[in-house]
Design an enzyme around this catalytic site. Structure first.
Site, PDB file in Angstrom:
ATOM      1  N   GLU A 116      47.736 135.611  98.398  1.00  6.86           N
ATOM      2  CA  GLU A 116      46.447 134.917  98.489  1.00  6.86           C
ATOM      3  C   GLU A 116      46.542 133.533  97.850  1.00  6.86           C
ATOM      4  O   GLU A 116      47.238 133.374  96.846  1.00  6.86           O
ATOM      5  CB  GLU A 116      45.372 135.721  97.722  1.00  6.86           C
ATOM      6  CG  GLU A 116      45.235 137.154  98.183  1.00  6.86           C
ATOM      7  CD  GLU A 116      44.356 137.982  97.243  1.00  6.86           C
ATOM      8  OE1 GLU A 116      43.721 137.403  96.329  1.00  6.86           O
ATOM      9  OE2 GLU A 116      44.317 139.214  97.437  1.00  6.86           O
ATOM     10  N   LYS A 118      45.789 130.744  95.377  1.00  5.99           N
ATOM     11  CA  LYS A 118      45.252 130.800  94.021  1.00  5.99           C
ATOM     12  C   LYS A 118      44.246 129.661  93.889  1.00  5.99           C
ATOM     13  O   LYS A 118      44.620 128.499  93.743  1.00  5.99           O
ATOM     14  CB  LYS A 118      46.385 130.647  93.014  1.00  5.99           C
ATOM     15  CG  LYS A 118      45.941 130.874  91.594  1.00  5.99           C
ATOM     16  CD  LYS A 118      47.155 130.943  90.676  1.00  5.99           C
ATOM     17  CE  LYS A 118      46.762 131.129  89.230  1.00  5.99           C
ATOM     18  NZ  LYS A 118      45.845 130.110  88.731  1.00  5.99           N
ATOM     19  N   ASP A 120      41.639 127.104  92.610  1.00 10.48           N
ATOM     20  CA  ASP A 120      41.469 126.434  91.326  1.00 10.48           C
ATOM     21  C   ASP A 120      39.979 126.219  91.069  1.00 10.48           C
ATOM     22  O   ASP A 120      39.407 125.200  91.440  1.00 10.48           O
ATOM     23  CB  ASP A 120      42.200 125.088  91.362  1.00 10.48           C
ATOM     24  CG  ASP A 120      42.715 124.713  89.997  1.00 10.48           C
ATOM     25  OD1 ASP A 120      42.522 125.511  89.051  1.00 10.48           O
ATOM     26  OD2 ASP A 120      43.314 123.635  89.878  1.00 10.48           O
ATOM     27  N   TYR A 232      37.932 138.175  95.629  1.00  8.99           N
ATOM     28  CA  TYR A 232      39.253 138.721  95.918  1.00  8.99           C
ATOM     29  C   TYR A 232      39.597 140.025  95.214  1.00  8.99           C
ATOM     30  O   TYR A 232      40.712 140.524  95.361  1.00  8.99           O
ATOM     31  CB  TYR A 232      40.346 137.690  95.611  1.00  8.99           C
ATOM     32  CG  TYR A 232      40.290 137.133  94.202  1.00  8.99           C
ATOM     33  CD1 TYR A 232      39.808 135.860  93.983  1.00  8.99           C
ATOM     34  CD2 TYR A 232      40.700 137.893  93.117  1.00  8.99           C
ATOM     35  CE1 TYR A 232      39.732 135.348  92.700  1.00  8.99           C
ATOM     36  CE2 TYR A 232      40.623 137.394  91.834  1.00  8.99           C
ATOM     37  CZ  TYR A 232      40.146 136.121  91.629  1.00  8.99           C
ATOM     38  OH  TYR A 232      40.064 135.619  90.367  1.00  8.99           O
ATOM     39  N   LYS A 323      53.656 129.287  91.359  1.00  3.80           N
ATOM     40  CA  LYS A 323      53.087 127.959  91.154  1.00  3.80           C
ATOM     41  C   LYS A 323      54.126 126.892  91.424  1.00  3.80           C
ATOM     42  O   LYS A 323      55.323 127.128  91.318  1.00  3.80           O
ATOM     43  CB  LYS A 323      52.602 127.816  89.706  1.00  3.80           C
ATOM     44  CG  LYS A 323      51.383 128.662  89.425  1.00  3.80           C
ATOM     45  CD  LYS A 323      50.427 127.885  88.565  1.00  3.80           C
ATOM     46  CE  LYS A 323      49.955 128.693  87.385  1.00  3.80           C
ATOM     47  NZ  LYS A 323      49.272 127.910  86.389  1.00  3.80           N
ATOM     48  N   CYS A 417      68.188  87.001  78.363  1.00  2.07           N
ATOM     49  CA  CYS A 417      68.611  88.020  79.321  1.00  2.07           C
ATOM     50  C   CYS A 417      69.589  88.990  78.650  1.00  2.07           C
ATOM     51  O   CYS A 417      70.565  88.542  78.043  1.00  2.07           O
ATOM     52  CB  CYS A 417      69.269  87.351  80.521  1.00  2.07           C
ATOM     53  SG  CYS A 417      70.105  88.503  81.623  1.00  2.07           S
ATOM     54  N   CYS A 420      73.287  88.371  80.299  1.00  2.00           N
ATOM     55  CA  CYS A 420      74.088  87.159  80.133  1.00  2.00           C
ATOM     56  C   CYS A 420      73.600  86.276  78.991  1.00  2.00           C
ATOM     57  O   CYS A 420      74.218  85.257  78.695  1.00  2.00           O
ATOM     58  CB  CYS A 420      74.086  86.357  81.432  1.00  2.00           C
ATOM     59  SG  CYS A 420      72.489  85.596  81.774  1.00  2.00           S
ATOM     60  N   CYS A 435      65.526  86.021  84.621  1.00  2.00           N
ATOM     61  CA  CYS A 435      66.653  85.370  83.974  1.00  2.00           C
ATOM     62  C   CYS A 435      66.958  84.139  84.814  1.00  2.00           C
ATOM     63  O   CYS A 435      67.105  84.229  86.025  1.00  2.00           O
ATOM     64  CB  CYS A 435      67.854  86.318  83.951  1.00  2.00           C
ATOM     65  SG  CYS A 435      69.402  85.444  83.645  1.00  2.00           S
ATOM     66  N   CYS A 440      74.390  84.652  86.234  1.00  5.61           N
ATOM     67  CA  CYS A 440      74.250  85.915  85.501  1.00  5.61           C
ATOM     68  C   CYS A 440      74.948  87.015  86.295  1.00  5.61           C
ATOM     69  O   CYS A 440      74.695  87.166  87.485  1.00  5.61           O
ATOM     70  CB  CYS A 440      72.766  86.234  85.334  1.00  5.61           C
ATOM     71  SG  CYS A 440      72.449  87.866  84.639  1.00  5.61           S
TER      72      CYS A 440
END
Ligand code: IVH
Length: 682
Positions: A116, A118, A120, A232, A323, A417, A420, A435, A440
């Site tokens: 079934e 579930k 919530d 249920y 779940k 940076c 570099c 940068c 670099c």
């Protein structure tokens, strides 16, 4: 056992935090965090208490399971304990559960399962005396719930009298059923939208909406809420047709007029593999349903078998909830590190204490950008919520500020940076930090690829793949190195025969003569594409001129905004970019827009242009070069002056090259000369 001080402190913080969130959830029906987050904190505390049992004081949140009861409602004891469910998160756990059942049931038992959704929502327990609703209660802690009969009477789907239809026979003298009151997802959103428009209270999710609505003190308010119901379970029955299994019970409840979910299914044990398939497929399908379901409940169908299997503590052995792994978790943010992308963008990344999220272990998560971190006030050392929805990269959602100890550290984007050491610049109106060093290492491959690309220097035979190769083989350390590639180095590479090498080198030679705007485009100034580059060249027809322009001067140009202006100025502030320029000059790359360009790019001749030769050319002798120039109508002089159009530079050039540089006269290499003349080495 001595409890270490930091453990005690953490436990205290967890107590406070859990108490606060439990209050928001149970009393106010207004949670601030998801169940997954609450559970994660709860489990952390439980783990600490297992290790240090003295921590489990009577007032610890772990010692109280189930809902806090509202004072205003009468308490009612359930006729039987309202059990809860243990969870399975994987097919393997489901198979293990089945193995356990088999061991407990007599051999040769015929087993079936009812699966079934579930739902919530809020569990409700409904009592009927001779077919009339006599009591409706919440689950509470499973033993005692709250009497919310008056509110439940307003729920249209709930039969006040059973059977609803005539001809079904006499109702049982006493019947207690269990079900889930819920709100459809659409109704939830509609309600919140309405509330928002009125600037009134909204609910965090459909379940809270349902719970909050049914726990109102005034049933008139409940009556206005779109509460629905699925029933249920038969909890207790005296009289009437007695169902012997869950599947029959569901049919029976439906016959009596209760809403029973049509999505319920039954599987015999020999189709357990199919049952698992169904569970897996359901993960996606559940989002199509009009209501929220956080999993599936799998129940042994036969009541006699259920009886035999019994329960462990509050969880029946005969049922299990399948779940889906929580998409949110809580962990500690250990550090924030910065990575540099191929375009030079600096991106902060979270280093996390490893944590299970959505079925995988997560160690890193995105933090998007510096603004995000500042806006959310995310600090190093914070306990943070991590979200991993589906296949997307996990991200840090927010810090749990209520869990701060004071040792957390505010983070700031570095101004150098990390790769570099180049200057980091944030351009106006931009979220990203860049940068500025185009050499670099993090950006180099991309820089080279872009430099040679069609919209920039358009070097045929130098694309992404070659950029990777040349950078990785150490032939290219910055974009200027392209012009210093040597035939013998290229020939040593796999797949480079003479023809290919010659083609590439002449394409490179030709590129030296590209119009200035293309060079500007190639230099990777952020936000400077070909159109902006052309605009810049119109106002500053040489690199030299552009280099000395100020932010204000640039912004004065119609079409140039602060973003481009600071990008250009910032570019020239990086010494390594200037070094690249020097190398380009030395290689003979065109650095200025001269009148001569019009003549050469129109391609006809170099008639009337003045050349100076300096250094040793790789192939041509000085007199061969001179003869070629003269053949095309040009002149060759000895000394560099303002009248010189080109200086042809070879190996070991003398003072003439320096002079040319000073005067801003374009310098070209032998290949450039040949390209200019439309000649090739034969
Ligand atoms: S059976 C002993 N069936 O899920 C049987 N529960 O932790 C236990 N729930 O709050 C419950 N849909 O109210 C069962 N089809 C369903 C359900 C369901 C939702 C809720 C239940 C309880 C929680 C289980």
């Amino acid at each position: 056992m001595v409890i270490p001080e930091d453990v005690a402190r953490r436990a205290e913080v967890l107590h406070q935090t859990l108490r606060y969130h439990a209050y928001r959830y149970y009393v106010l029906d207004a949670p601030e965090v998801s169940d997954a987050v609450y559970d994660a904190l709860f489990n952390e505390l439980k783990a600490l208490e297992t290790q240090y049992p003295e921590l489990a004081t009577p007032d610890s949140p772990t010692q109280r399971v189930g809902g806090a009861l509202r004072q205003e409602f009468r308490r009612v004891r359930h006729p039987r304990p309202m059990l809860s469910l243990s969870n399975a998160f994987s097919p393997e756990e489901l198979r293990n559960w089945r193995q356990r059942l088999w061991k407990l049931l007599p051999p040769e038992s015929q087993v079936s399962y009812v699966v079934e959704p579930k739902i919530d929502g809020l569990t409700v327990v409904l009592h009927y005396e001779n077919g009339h609703l006599s009591l409706g209660a919440t689950r509470g802690d499973g033993e005692v719930g709250e009497d919310i009969t008056a509110n439940l009477r307003t729920v249209h789907q709930l039969p006040l009298v059973i059977p609803v239809r005539a001809g079904v026979g006499l109702p049982p003298a006493r019947l207690v059923v269990r079900g889930e009151a819920y709100v459809a997802v659409d109704d939830f959103h509609a309600y919140n939208a309405e509330q928002q428009a009125k600037e009134e209270r909204t609910y965090a999710n459909p379940r809270n909406f349902a719970a909050g609505s049914l726990r109102q003190l005034d049933p008139k308010i409940t009556a206005q809420r779109p509460i629905r119901l699925w029933v249920y379970q038969v909890v207790l029955q005296e009289g009437g047709t007695m169902p012997t299994n869950q599947w029959e019970a569901l049919a029976y409840l439906r016959d009596l007029g209760f809403p029973v979910n049509p999505a319920n299914k039954r599987f015999p044990d020999d189709r357990f593999a199919e049952l698992i398939e169904y569970c897996l497929a359901w993960e996606k399908e559940r989002h199509q349903l009009p209501y929220e379901a956080d999993g599936l409940v799998i129940k042994v169908d036969d009541f006699a078998q259920q009886e035999l299997l019994g329960a462990v503590a509050k969880d029946p052995r005969w049922a299990i909830a399948y779940k889906y792994p929580a998409e949110e978790a809580v962990t500690k943010l250990l550090d924030i590190v910065v990575s540099v992308g191929r375009t030079g963008v600096l991106t902060p990344k979270a280093i996390l204490e490893p944590v299970h999220v959505g079925g995988v272990i997560v160690r890193n998560a995105t933090l998007h950008n510096a603004d995000y971190i500042a806006e959310k006030d995310i600090r190093i050392g914070d306990t943070v919520v991590v979200l991993r929805a589906g296949e997307v990269i996990p991200r840090v959602v927010r810090p749990l500020t209520e869990m701060r100890t004071g040792d957390e550290q505010v983070w700031k984007m570095p101004d150098r940076c990390p790769v570099c050491g180049g200057p980091v610049l944030r351009l106006p109106g931009e979220v990203a930090y860049y940068c500025m060093n185009i050499s670099c290492p993090a950006q180099l491959i991309r820089s080279v690829e872009h430099f040679a690309s069609r919209e920039a220097m358009d070097i045929r035979g130098l694309g992404g793949k070659q950029a990777v190769l040349f950078v990785e083989k150490g032939l290219v350390h910055d974009v200027a190195d392209i012009f210093y590639l040597r035939a013998e180095d290229l020939l040593a590479l796999e797949g480079y025969q003479e023809k290919r090498v010659n083609n590439l080198l002449s394409a490179i030679a030709v590129a030296k003569e590209r119009p200035l705007y293309r060079l500007i485009t190639a230099l990777q100034m952020k936000f400077v594409g070909p159109t902006t580059a052309q605009l810049l060249v119109q106002h500053y027809p040489s690199v030299e001129k552009l280099q000395h322009v100020t932010q204000e001067e640039l912004e004065a140009i119609p079409g140039i905004g602060p973003k481009v202006a600071s990008s250009v100025v910032g570019w020239f502030q990086e010494p390594r970019n200037l070094e690249v320029l020097r190398k380009l000059v030395a290689a003979g790359v065109r650095m200025a827009e001269t009148e001569a360009r019009t003549a050469t790019t129109s391609g006809t001749s170099v008639a009337g242009l003045t050349f100076v030769l300096t250094g040793t050319l790789p192939h041509l002798t000085r007199s061969q070069a001179k003869a070629l120039i003269v053949k095309h109508g040009g002149r060759v002089t000895e000394n560099v002056s303002r009248k010189t159009d080109y200086v042809v530079v070879g190996e070991a050039p003398g003072s003439k090259a320096r002079k040319a540089e000073e005067l801003g006269i374009p310098m070209i290499a032998e290949a450039g000369l040949l390209a200019l003349l439309g000649e090739s080495l034969s």
